[in-house]
Scaffold this motif. Sequence first.
Motif, mmCIF file in Angstrom:
data_model
loop_
_atom_site.group_PDB
_atom_site.id
_atom_site.type_symbol
_atom_site.label_atom_id
_atom_site.label_comp_id
_atom_site.label_asym_id
_atom_site.label_seq_id
_atom_site.Cartn_x
_atom_site.Cartn_y
_atom_site.Cartn_z
ATOM 1 N N LEU A 102 0.852 -1.177 0.000
ATOM 2 C CA LEU A 102 0.000 0.000 0.000
ATOM 3 C C LEU A 102 0.896 1.238 0.000
ATOM 4 C CD1 LEU A 102 -2.790 -0.807 2.637
ATOM 5 C CD2 LEU A 102 -3.036 -0.692 0.156
ATOM 6 N N PHE A 103 0.523 2.249 -0.782
ATOM 7 C CA PHE A 103 1.252 3.511 -0.838
ATOM 8 C C PHE A 103 0.314 4.638 -0.438
ATOM 9 C CE2 PHE A 103 3.069 0.690 -4.043
ATOM 10 C CZ PHE A 103 4.421 0.710 -3.728
ATOM 11 N N VAL A 104 0.816 5.542 0.409
ATOM 12 C CA VAL A 104 0.018 6.674 0.893
ATOM 13 C C VAL A 104 0.892 7.922 0.866
ATOM 14 C CG1 VAL A 104 -1.216 7.651 2.869
ATOM 15 C CG2 VAL A 104 -1.398 5.214 2.379
ATOM 16 N N GLY A 105 0.324 9.030 0.380
ATOM 17 C CA GLY A 105 1.033 10.297 0.414
ATOM 18 C C GLY A 105 0.744 11.032 1.699
ATOM 19 N N GLY A 106 1.731 11.755 2.231
ATOM 20 C CA GLY A 106 1.570 12.509 3.467
ATOM 21 C C GLY A 106 1.653 13.998 3.219
ATOM 22 N N SER A 107 0.822 14.782 3.912
ATOM 23 C CA SER A 107 0.800 16.232 3.717
ATOM 24 C C SER A 107 2.121 16.894 4.102
ATOM 25 C CB SER A 107 -0.342 16.850 4.519
ATOM 26 O OG SER A 107 -0.207 16.535 5.900
ATOM 27 N N SER A 108 2.923 16.224 4.927
ATOM 28 C CA SER A 108 4.228 16.771 5.311
ATOM 29 C C SER A 108 5.306 16.392 4.305
ATOM 30 C CB SER A 108 4.610 16.292 6.718
ATOM 31 O OG SER A 108 4.586 14.877 6.789
ATOM 32 N N ASN A 109 4.906 16.260 3.020
ATOM 33 C CA ASN A 109 5.813 15.990 1.909
ATOM 34 C C ASN A 109 6.537 14.655 2.084
ATOM 35 O OD1 ASN A 109 5.568 18.447 0.204
ATOM 36 N ND2 ASN A 109 6.239 19.456 2.093
#
Length: 260
Positions: free
Chosen positions: A90-97
């Motif tokens: 699973l891949f997830v993007g984070g708002s803290s870059n």
Amino acid sequence: MRRKFLWSACIAVTACASLWAADWPSVGGNPQRDGWARNDKYLSKDNITKGQVKLLYKFKFPNTAVGLDALSTPIDLTNLIGWAGFKELLFVGGSSNALYSIDSDLGEKYFETKFDVKPSGTPTALCSGGQTASVVMPGNSMGRRGFGGGGFQRPQPYVWAVSSDGMLHAARQQDGDAKKYIAPVQFVPAGSKVSGLNTNSNVIYASTVDSCAGPNGLYAATLTPPVLPDMPDMPLVKPAEYAVTSFMTNGSGFSGPGGV
């Protein structure tokens, strides 16, 4: 002969595994955003009623929320052949870059990639200054037959993300490396609020909303993949290249996590 047999066995095992599982490479499942998991035979109303769908684990991502943004919609890669064997990730993007990956079978961290970002602009209620776009990758982890008599082709093994400074990053699915194989490129203006990423045929698409860094627009980056060396840890034969184009819509933009 032995090497040929091993490759054949490897492809056969992976092909069998993909019969009962399917990638979910972007918001909505594919570039058309139809939300249809064609090969899924288990997630149904009857199985939920019978108690066959259960919570297996929870995972806490080390992300720091930026404004109203935190984590992007997760995407799924069914079959990855990497240093740790066969994996579903699973891949997830984070708002803290950041880009995070976990082993979806075990609920354990696989890698974490923090993007080098230069601060841009002053955050506001609408324009938080964080990484806002969902991450995306090509679908079909097993590859496909090329048109016009082409042989077996594997999609580009990268996950794309746009950091808050407008840079497009291509992180390797195997280890999260976002520098060695494809260097970041300026994709949208720094401080833009990107509503979502999409990709098809080596082209990555983005749309901006809320006029955070100027007029809203549509963006496309066409990737020419790198030419890899025959041996590991050797310089690239030819580095990757991007050709970026844009079209200013001057309107409200394509809102929602799916973007364009």
